[in-house]
Design an enzyme around this catalytic site. Structure first.
Site, PDB file in Angstrom:
ATOM      1  N   ASP A   4       0.831  -1.210   0.000  1.00 52.25           N
ATOM      2  CA  ASP A   4       0.000   0.000   0.000  1.00 52.25           C
ATOM      3  C   ASP A   4       0.863   1.258   0.000  1.00 52.25           C
ATOM      4  O   ASP A   4       1.968   1.265   0.544  1.00 52.25           O
ATOM      5  CB  ASP A   4      -0.916  -0.025   1.233  1.00 52.25           C
ATOM      6  CG  ASP A   4      -2.112   0.899   1.078  1.00 52.25           C
ATOM      7  OD1 ASP A   4      -2.365   1.379  -0.048  1.00 52.25           O
ATOM      8  OD2 ASP A   4      -2.803   1.143   2.086  1.00 52.25           O
ATOM      9  N   ASN A  20       1.289   3.414  -2.939  1.00 57.17           N
ATOM     10  CA  ASN A  20       1.794   3.864  -4.247  1.00 57.17           C
ATOM     11  C   ASN A  20       1.283   5.259  -4.604  1.00 57.17           C
ATOM     12  O   ASN A  20       2.029   6.109  -5.092  1.00 57.17           O
ATOM     13  CB  ASN A  20       1.342   2.914  -5.364  1.00 57.17           C
ATOM     14  CG  ASN A  20       1.928   1.535  -5.233  1.00 57.17           C
ATOM     15  OD1 ASN A  20       2.791   1.300  -4.392  1.00 57.17           O
ATOM     16  ND2 ASN A  20       1.447   0.616  -6.053  1.00 57.17           N
ATOM     17  N   GLY A  21      -0.008   5.489  -4.370  1.00 52.46           N
ATOM     18  CA  GLY A  21      -0.625   6.762  -4.745  1.00 52.46           C
ATOM     19  C   GLY A  21      -0.018   7.911  -3.962  1.00 52.46           C
ATOM     20  O   GLY A  21       0.337   8.954  -4.542  1.00 52.46           O
ATOM     21  N   HIS A  49       2.399   3.557  -9.105  1.00 52.19           N
ATOM     22  CA  HIS A  49       2.204   2.125  -9.388  1.00 52.19           C
ATOM     23  C   HIS A  49       3.391   1.556 -10.161  1.00 52.19           C
ATOM     24  O   HIS A  49       3.797   0.412  -9.924  1.00 52.19           O
ATOM     25  CB  HIS A  49       0.895   1.908 -10.154  1.00 52.19           C
ATOM     26  CG  HIS A  49      -0.326   2.296  -9.363  1.00 52.19           C
ATOM     27  ND1 HIS A  49      -0.522   1.879  -8.062  1.00 52.19           N
ATOM     28  CD2 HIS A  49      -1.399   3.075  -9.670  1.00 52.19           C
ATOM     29  CE1 HIS A  49      -1.670   2.388  -7.612  1.00 52.19           C
ATOM     30  NE2 HIS A  49      -2.214   3.114  -8.567  1.00 52.19           N
ATOM     31  N   TRP A  95     -11.871  -2.151  -8.056  1.00 51.76           N
ATOM     32  CA  TRP A  95     -12.629  -1.799  -9.268  1.00 51.76           C
ATOM     33  C   TRP A  95     -13.385  -0.492  -9.086  1.00 51.76           C
ATOM     34  O   TRP A  95     -13.812   0.135 -10.058  1.00 51.76           O
ATOM     35  CB  TRP A  95     -13.636  -2.907  -9.612  1.00 51.76           C
ATOM     36  CG  TRP A  95     -13.021  -4.212 -10.003  1.00 51.76           C
ATOM     37  CD1 TRP A  95     -13.026  -5.360  -9.260  1.00 51.76           C
ATOM     38  CD2 TRP A  95     -12.337  -4.536 -11.223  1.00 51.76           C
ATOM     39  NE1 TRP A  95     -12.378  -6.370  -9.939  1.00 51.76           N
ATOM     40  CE2 TRP A  95     -11.947  -5.899 -11.142  1.00 51.76           C
ATOM     41  CE3 TRP A  95     -12.006  -3.808 -12.374  1.00 51.76           C
ATOM     42  CZ2 TRP A  95     -11.253  -6.546 -12.165  1.00 51.76           C
ATOM     43  CZ3 TRP A  95     -11.312  -4.460 -13.390  1.00 51.76           C
ATOM     44  CH2 TRP A  95     -10.949  -5.802 -13.276  1.00 51.76           C
ATOM     45  N   LEU A 143      10.725 -20.524  -4.723  1.00 48.33           N
ATOM     46  CA  LEU A 143       9.709 -19.691  -4.069  1.00 48.33           C
ATOM     47  C   LEU A 143       8.327 -19.880  -4.702  1.00 48.33           C
ATOM     48  O   LEU A 143       8.194 -19.865  -5.929  1.00 48.33           O
ATOM     49  CB  LEU A 143      10.123 -18.219  -4.214  1.00 48.33           C
ATOM     50  CG  LEU A 143       9.098 -17.168  -3.750  1.00 48.33           C
ATOM     51  CD1 LEU A 143       9.012 -17.132  -2.233  1.00 48.33           C
ATOM     52  CD2 LEU A 143       9.472 -15.781  -4.297  1.00 48.33           C
ATOM     53  N   ARG A 159      -5.146  -1.965   8.616  1.00 50.87           N
ATOM     54  CA  ARG A 159      -6.341  -2.772   8.387  1.00 50.87           C
ATOM     55  C   ARG A 159      -6.027  -3.849   7.361  1.00 50.87           C
ATOM     56  O   ARG A 159      -5.013  -3.782   6.665  1.00 50.87           O
ATOM     57  CB  ARG A 159      -7.514  -1.899   7.921  1.00 50.87           C
ATOM     58  CG  ARG A 159      -7.203  -1.045   6.718  1.00 50.87           C
ATOM     59  CD  ARG A 159      -8.396  -0.182   6.287  1.00 50.87           C
ATOM     60  NE  ARG A 159      -7.991   0.765   5.267  1.00 50.87           N
ATOM     61  CZ  ARG A 159      -7.575   2.012   5.509  1.00 50.87           C
ATOM     62  NH1 ARG A 159      -7.542   2.459   6.739  1.00 50.87           N
ATOM     63  NH2 ARG A 159      -7.204   2.801   4.515  1.00 50.87           N
ATOM     64  N   SER A 203      -8.239  -4.781   4.838  1.00 48.87           N
ATOM     65  CA  SER A 203      -8.840  -4.494   3.531  1.00 48.87           C
ATOM     66  C   SER A 203      -9.200  -5.771   2.763  1.00 48.87           C
ATOM     67  O   SER A 203      -8.857  -5.924   1.582  1.00 48.87           O
ATOM     68  CB  SER A 203      -7.907  -3.601   2.692  1.00 48.87           C
ATOM     69  OG  SER A 203      -7.652  -2.386   3.365  1.00 48.87           O
ATOM     70  N   GLU A 210       1.064 -13.134  12.453  1.00 42.61           N
ATOM     71  CA  GLU A 210       1.647 -11.972  13.130  1.00 42.61           C
ATOM     72  C   GLU A 210       1.510 -10.795  12.168  1.00 42.61           C
ATOM     73  O   GLU A 210       1.710 -10.949  10.959  1.00 42.61           O
ATOM     74  CB  GLU A 210       3.140 -12.214  13.418  1.00 42.61           C
ATOM     75  CG  GLU A 210       3.414 -13.349  14.367  1.00 42.61           C
ATOM     76  CD  GLU A 210       2.964 -13.047  15.800  1.00 42.61           C
ATOM     77  OE1 GLU A 210       2.997 -11.862  16.181  1.00 42.61           O
ATOM     78  OE2 GLU A 210       2.584 -13.983  16.513  1.00 42.61           O
TER      79      GLU A 210
HETATM   80  C1  IPE Z   1      -5.524  -2.763  -0.310  1.00 41.29           C
HETATM   81  O1  IPE Z   1      -5.168  -1.422  -0.435  1.00 41.29           O
HETATM   82  C2  IPE Z   1      -5.417  -3.458  -1.621  1.00 41.29           C
HETATM   83  C3  IPE Z   1      -4.079  -3.598  -2.157  1.00 41.29           C
HETATM   84  C4  IPE Z   1      -2.943  -3.242  -1.596  1.00 41.29           C
HETATM   85  C5  IPE Z   1      -4.016  -4.235  -3.454  1.00 41.29           C
HETATM   86  P1  IPE Z   1      -6.260  -0.268  -0.624  1.00 41.29           P
HETATM   87  O2  IPE Z   1      -5.495   0.995  -0.733  1.00 41.29           O
HETATM   88  O3  IPE Z   1      -7.175  -0.626  -1.734  1.00 41.29           O
HETATM   89  O4  IPE Z   1      -7.065  -0.366   0.739  1.00 41.29           O
HETATM   90  P2  IPE Z   1      -7.990   0.683   1.463  1.00 41.29           P
HETATM   91  O5  IPE Z   1      -9.027   1.137   0.463  1.00 41.29           O
HETATM   92  O6  IPE Z   1      -7.122   1.833   1.880  1.00 41.29           O
HETATM   93  O7  IPE Z   1      -8.559  -0.041   2.635  1.00 41.29           O
HETATM   94  C1  IPE Z   2      -1.544   0.237  -3.434  1.00 41.00           C
HETATM   95  O1  IPE Z   2      -1.339   1.619  -3.466  1.00 41.00           O
HETATM   96  C2  IPE Z   2      -1.767  -0.340  -4.812  1.00 41.00           C
HETATM   97  C3  IPE Z   2      -3.155  -0.798  -5.055  1.00 41.00           C
HETATM   98  C4  IPE Z   2      -4.138  -0.746  -4.208  1.00 41.00           C
HETATM   99  C5  IPE Z   2      -3.414  -1.338  -6.359  1.00 41.00           C
HETATM  100  P1  IPE Z   2      -2.547   2.645  -3.443  1.00 41.00           P
HETATM  101  O2  IPE Z   2      -2.926   2.946  -4.848  1.00 41.00           O
HETATM  102  O3  IPE Z   2      -3.645   2.148  -2.582  1.00 41.00           O
HETATM  103  O4  IPE Z   2      -1.844   3.897  -2.792  1.00 41.00           O
HETATM  104  P2  IPE Z   2      -2.487   4.928  -1.743  1.00 41.00           P
HETATM  105  O5  IPE Z   2      -3.041   4.124  -0.617  1.00 41.00           O
HETATM  106  O6  IPE Z   2      -3.538   5.685  -2.484  1.00 41.00           O
HETATM  107  O7  IPE Z   2      -1.329   5.779  -1.349  1.00 41.00           O
HETATM  108 MG    MG Z   3      -4.101   2.374  -0.618  1.00 35.17          MG
END
Ligand code: IPE
Ligand code: IPE
Ligand code: MG
Length: 244
Positions: free
Chosen positions: A19, A21-22, A36, A68, A130, A193, A195, A206
């Site tokens: 989590d 990347n954005g 990404h 999605w 792996l 969390r 998710s 753990e």
């Molecule tokens: C969980 O991350 C899904 C992945 C890492 C692929 P999200 O960014 O989608 O989760 P929420 O929406 O913050 O719970």
């Molecule tokens: C995780 O990074 C990648 C996917 C859920 C596909 P995010 O895209 O959720 O990045 P944030 O949480 O917005 O920083």
């Molecule tokens: Mg995220």
């Protein structure tokens, strides 16, 4: 024993919620897609590290059944990156001895991606290094509901006595059938969390929540996570050995 100095103390199965990347991209005034792309580079680093360390099973949460809901442009960018990853990386993974498995629904993804998924699994099935599992269009609730549906169908058709249903029977109908449960679940980016990730399988995992954003996560961070795990005391409901 510190992880990395031998196989003792290593978890058998590590699962990662990749989590952040954005946020990584936004901090740099870049479009989310750039985050990404950097995330894929981190996947490569962590997979290579896992091979080097001799880890048995690594599950990476790549796309949730809820992802999605994101704007079509972002979903499209992510799908494009999966295509690229399969095209560019599967042959190297095959040579590294990696066995690939993709868990999740295959009904919603484009047919060409479905074909790539199937081919990557087939062409690495004979490997014994792996186990690399991608959770892709994966949702834990959907997974459990599908297993329950299968058991219910067998019961309705008179092939199964509902009174005999055990956790093992449900477990063997999950996407993860045959894999050990994750010992360690890591989530990057400071969120705490699941998710909808491995809900059933996480029963005794753990958890390690780190603030590092996924694109900044690499071999050093992965080794540090394994080291933290090696200091955890796991009880599985019993008492620690010394007090038994
Ligand atoms: C969980 O991350 C899904 C992945 C890492 C692929 P999200 O960014 O989608 O989760 P929420 O929406 O913050 O719970
Ligand atoms: C995780 O990074 C990648 C996917 C859920 C596909 P995010 O895209 O959720 O990045 P944030 O949480 O917005 O920083
Ligand atoms: Mg995220």
């Amino acid at each position: 024993m510190a992880a990395g100095s031998g196989n003792a103390g290593l978890p058998r199965h590590v699962a990662v919620i990749m989590d952040g990347n954005g946020r990584w991209a936004t901090m740099r005034h870049l479009p989310r897609k750039a985050g990404h792309i950097a995330g894929v580079a981190a996947v490569r680093k962590v997979v290579r590290a896992a091979c080097k360390i001799g880890l048995e099973n690594l599950t990476l949460y790549a796309f949730s059944s809820e992802n999605w809901k994101r704007p079509a442009t972002e979903v499209g960018a992510l799908m494009g990156l999966f295509r690229l990853y399969f095209q560019q990386d599967v042959s190297e993974l095959r040579d590294l001895g990696v066995r690939m498995r993709i868990i999740g629904s295959r009904t919603r993804v484009d047919p060409d991606i479905r074909t790539m998924i199937e081919e990557s699994e087939l062409s690495t099935a004979h490997n014994s290094g792996l186990n690399l599992i991608f959770a892709f269009d994966y949702g834990g609730k959907e997974e459990i509901a599908a297993a329950a549906r299968e058991l219910a169908r067998a019961a309705a058709e008179g092939r199964l006595d509902p009174e005999t249903i055990t956790p093992e029977m449900l477990n063997s109908r999950l996407f993860t059938a045959g894999l050990p449960e994750p010992d360690l679940i890591i989530r990057t980016s400071g969120e705490r969390r699941l998710s909808n990730f491995l809900l059933w399988q996480a029963a005794y995992a753990e958890f390690l929540f780190v603030d590092t954003l996924w694109p900044d996560f690499g071999e050093a961070e992965f080794r540090a996570a394994l080291d933290q795990f090696s200091h955890r005391e796991r009880r599985f409901g019993a008492l620690p050995d010394a007090k038994a």
